[in-house]
Design a protein around this motif. Structure first.
Motif, PDB file in Angstrom:
ATOM      1  N   HIS A  71       0.848  -1.186   0.000  1.00  0.00           N
ATOM      2  CA  HIS A  71       0.000   0.000   0.000  1.00  0.00           C
ATOM      3  C   HIS A  71       0.887   1.242   0.000  1.00  0.00           C
ATOM      4  O   HIS A  71       2.085   1.153   0.268  1.00  0.00           O
ATOM      5  N   CYS A 106      -4.352   5.557  -1.343  1.00  0.00           N
ATOM      6  CA  CYS A 106      -3.395   4.535  -1.751  1.00  0.00           C
ATOM      7  C   CYS A 106      -3.289   4.558  -3.267  1.00  0.00           C
ATOM      8  O   CYS A 106      -4.289   4.505  -3.965  1.00  0.00           O
ATOM      9  N   HIS A 109      -4.692   1.225  -4.704  1.00  0.00           N
ATOM     10  CA  HIS A 109      -6.092   0.864  -4.497  1.00  0.00           C
ATOM     11  C   HIS A 109      -6.913   2.148  -4.345  1.00  0.00           C
ATOM     12  O   HIS A 109      -7.001   2.702  -3.248  1.00  0.00           O
TER      13      HIS A 109
HETATM   14 CU   LIG Z   1      -3.465  -0.066  -1.122  1.00  0.00          CU
END
Ligand SMILES: [Cu+2]
Length: 119
Positions: A71, A106, A109
Motif C-alpha cells: 500500500h 493509496c 487501491h
Molecule cells: Cu493499497
C-alpha cells in the motif's frame, strides 16, 4: 513490480538513514533507528487506514501495513507526503508543517482513503 518495490524501499531506507545522520545536529550521537521517534502510527488493515490520525506539525509518522498487499500513504494534495509500504511492512514519512487536514489515498487501491490531521 515486487522487485522494483524492494529496490525502491532499499533506496528510500538509505536516504532516510542519511537524513537521520545529517539531522543529528549538536545533540548526542546515537544509533540511527533507535532515535527516530514517531508521533503516531497509521495502521493499515483489511484495505483500510482506520480512524483519522492527529500529529504535531512536521512530525514523523509511522505506517504499519498489516495487509499482505503493498500500500501507499499518498497525500491527495500533490507532493505533501507519500510513502510506499510493502505487505506486512513498515514505513515512515514526515507530516507537513502547516496545520490542517490532509486527506490521503493509496496509489494502488483507489478505494482506500484516510485522513491525517496536523495540529
Ligand atoms: Cu493499497
Amino acid at each position: 513490480m515486487t522487485k522494483f518495490g524492494a529496490l525502491w524501499v532499499a533506496v528510500w531506507l538509505m536516504v532516510a538513514l542519511t537524513a537521520a545522520c545529517g539531522a543529528s545536529g549538536g545533540s548526542t550521537q546515537e544509533h540511527a533507528g533507535s532515535t527516530t521517534a514517531t508521533a503516531a502510527t497509521i495502521t493499515i488493515a483489511s484495505m483500510s487506514y482506520g480512524e483519522p490520525v492527529t500529529v504535531p506539525s512536521g512530525a514523523q509518522v509511522a505506517v504499519a501495513n498489516n495487509d499482505p498487499q503493498e500500500h501507499s500513504v499518498t497525500s491527495d494534495a500533490a507532493g505533501a507526503f507519500t510513502v510506499d509500504v510493502d505487505g506486512n511492512g513498515h514505513g515512515t514519512f514526515t507530516a507537513p508543517s502547516a496545520p490542517g487536514e490532509y486527506p490521503f489515498h493509496c496509489t494502488y487501491h483507489p478505494s482506500m482513503h484516510g485522513m491525517l490531521i496536523v495540529s
